[in-house]
Motif scaffolding. Structure first.
Motif, mmCIF file in Angstrom:
data_model
loop_
_atom_site.group_PDB
_atom_site.id
_atom_site.type_symbol
_atom_site.label_atom_id
_atom_site.label_comp_id
_atom_site.label_asym_id
_atom_site.label_seq_id
_atom_site.Cartn_x
_atom_site.Cartn_y
_atom_site.Cartn_z
ATOM 1 N N SER A 19 0.809 -1.220 0.000
ATOM 2 C CA SER A 19 0.000 0.000 0.000
ATOM 3 C C SER A 19 0.846 1.275 0.000
ATOM 4 O O SER A 19 0.307 2.365 -0.069
ATOM 5 C CB SER A 19 -0.948 0.006 1.202
ATOM 6 N N GLY A 20 2.174 1.142 0.067
ATOM 7 C CA GLY A 20 3.030 2.318 0.042
ATOM 8 C C GLY A 20 4.442 1.967 -0.376
ATOM 9 O O GLY A 20 4.908 0.851 -0.165
ATOM 10 N N LYS A 80 4.490 -0.329 3.305
ATOM 11 C CA LYS A 80 3.254 -0.622 4.019
ATOM 12 C C LYS A 80 2.600 -1.868 3.441
ATOM 13 O O LYS A 80 2.564 -2.058 2.234
ATOM 14 C CB LYS A 80 2.276 0.541 3.918
ATOM 15 N N GLY A 81 2.083 -2.691 4.329
ATOM 16 C CA GLY A 81 1.377 -3.873 3.896
ATOM 17 C C GLY A 81 2.246 -5.104 3.772
ATOM 18 O O GLY A 81 1.769 -6.168 3.445
ATOM 19 N N LYS A 122 9.682 -7.196 7.082
ATOM 20 C CA LYS A 122 10.166 -5.822 7.216
ATOM 21 C C LYS A 122 11.579 -5.641 6.647
ATOM 22 O O LYS A 122 12.091 -4.539 6.613
ATOM 23 C CB LYS A 122 10.152 -5.389 8.685
#
Length: 76
Positions: free
Chosen positions: A8-9, A30-31, A35
């Motif tokens: 999402s980003g 994001k999403g 990580k």
């Protein structure tokens, strides 16, 4: 090397080099469950006259898929 799961980003970074030109680094932010994803490098390929993604060392251009379908492996 694009993520399989929805993103999402994106974080965008760039680097300007006199010999290689502009290199873009796109990192999903994001999403993502993981990580610790590495950025996707993109640079102008003068042979094909368009931007293409780079390998993990950001040296060689990657080949392209002949179709735009989502590639997913199936366990049997």
């Amino acid at each position: 090397m694009t993520p399989i799961e929805p993103v999402s980003g994106w974080r965008l970074q760039f680097e300007q080099d006199p010999a290689k030109g502009l290199t873009l680094y796109l990192t999903p932010v994001k999403g993502m469950e993981d990580k610790h994803v590495l950025p996707i490098g993109v640079r102008w390929n003068s042979k094909t006259k368009r931007y293409q993604s780079l390998d993990r060392a950001y040296e060689q251009f990657l080949g392209e898929s002949p179709s735009l379908t989502t590639q997913r492996s199936q366990l049997r």
